[in-house]
Design an enzyme around this catalytic site. Sequence first.
Site, PDB file in Angstrom:
ATOM      1  N   SER A 127       0.842  -1.194   0.000  1.00 24.78           N
ATOM      2  CA  SER A 127       0.000   0.000   0.000  1.00 24.78           C
ATOM      3  C   SER A 127       0.882   1.250   0.000  1.00 24.78           C
ATOM      4  O   SER A 127       1.768   1.366  -0.850  1.00 24.78           O
ATOM      5  CB  SER A 127      -0.956  -0.036   1.189  1.00 24.78           C
ATOM      6  OG  SER A 127      -1.951   0.950   1.075  1.00 24.78           O
ATOM      7  N   ASP A 269      -8.999  -4.900  -5.972  1.00 28.47           N
ATOM      8  CA  ASP A 269      -8.582  -3.716  -5.209  1.00 28.47           C
ATOM      9  C   ASP A 269      -9.390  -2.494  -5.653  1.00 28.47           C
ATOM     10  O   ASP A 269      -9.374  -2.112  -6.821  1.00 28.47           O
ATOM     11  CB  ASP A 269      -7.087  -3.469  -5.424  1.00 28.47           C
ATOM     12  CG  ASP A 269      -6.476  -2.528  -4.392  1.00 28.47           C
ATOM     13  OD1 ASP A 269      -7.204  -1.699  -3.826  1.00 28.47           O
ATOM     14  OD2 ASP A 269      -5.256  -2.626  -4.164  1.00 28.47           O
ATOM     15  N   HIS A 302      -8.338  -4.493  -1.415  1.00 28.25           N
ATOM     16  CA  HIS A 302      -7.012  -3.976  -1.089  1.00 28.25           C
ATOM     17  C   HIS A 302      -6.345  -4.765   0.035  1.00 28.25           C
ATOM     18  O   HIS A 302      -5.141  -5.032   0.006  1.00 28.25           O
ATOM     19  CB  HIS A 302      -7.137  -2.495  -0.708  1.00 28.25           C
ATOM     20  CG  HIS A 302      -5.837  -1.798  -0.488  1.00 28.25           C
ATOM     21  ND1 HIS A 302      -4.923  -1.579  -1.497  1.00 28.25           N
ATOM     22  CD2 HIS A 302      -5.288  -1.271   0.645  1.00 28.25           C
ATOM     23  CE1 HIS A 302      -3.870  -0.937  -1.009  1.00 28.25           C
ATOM     24  NE2 HIS A 302      -4.059  -0.751   0.283  1.00 28.25           N
TER      25      HIS A 302
END
Length: 338
Positions: A127, A269, A302
């Site tokens: 991330s 995601d 995600h």
Amino acid sequence: MSQLNFIHLPEVALANGLKIPINLSYQVFGDLQSANPVVLVIHALTGNSNVCGVNGWWNDLIGPNKIIDTGRFTVLAFNIPGNGYDGEEAHLIENYKDFVAADVATIFDLGLKQLNIHHLFAIIGGSVGGGIAWELAARNPDLCEHLIPVACDWKSTDWVIANCHIQDAILNNSKVPLIDARMHAMTMYRTPESFSAKFDRNQHENGLFYVESWLNHHGNKLTSRFKLSAYKLMNQLLKTINITQNGSEFLSVASKISAHIHLVTINSDLLFKPEECWKTYVDLKSVKDNVSIFEIKSIHGHDAFLIAFDQLSKFLLPIFQTKQNLNENHQRYTIRNW
């Protein structure tokens, strides 16, 4: 748990011209006395330097006899300054909006030099940590042999910026900013399909939906380990990932990175969309041979980079079991002057 160590950087020049002192904290996992290859791990938004061992947030990947084996690699993890894990407050920067992701790369690069580490086997981050990995490789193109940005891209898209803008508004205007911002964020980290599979519209006896109590739990849990100043700062970093500074083009910057770039995306995601990562891959392949991509298949969005360890491990295994890379130029990985 690995000891928390500090490096004092008396003056760091930020991208906006400000100069500030930084106490950079870090943890090391593995044998400090060996010449093992060094892997730098960069944590995500609410993460920290404790990547493995007791309460390690990436225990499934890092540790003795794991994919990133701390018996064969020395794992180094910095705390992003201001994340609060080391007790250092984000108020060391008067205005958190003066701080951008590239500044973290500058700080990490200075930290590596202080530790006399001039070459890394790999940089891996998830991330926002993956975005900072991109920034560090762009700043120091020959720093590592393998760059592994997970669930991220080299830039914050308009979609990411929009959601960070909403997060910033919540953090500055809500009566319970940490709780409300975290609940909103969890809807971006997962997917509608993930929620349906997990909760199936079930309710408690008091009428509260399970999904509501789950969101409440995550909001309340964050308040026990994270500070408002840290959340504001980390959200700002997520918003400002961009390796193309001063009018430079992506391919001009990325083509200079000598490392093999291993892109990891997630098909579901909702934050860093897989389409963006695949476009990055196609663009890179036009100028660089040593690029690969892996797509995690998951309904969990995600957060799958913290859930789908079986898939991620299969992709990472060949990288971290490459004996030839471990044996070549062994001495250049040596860590000195801890």
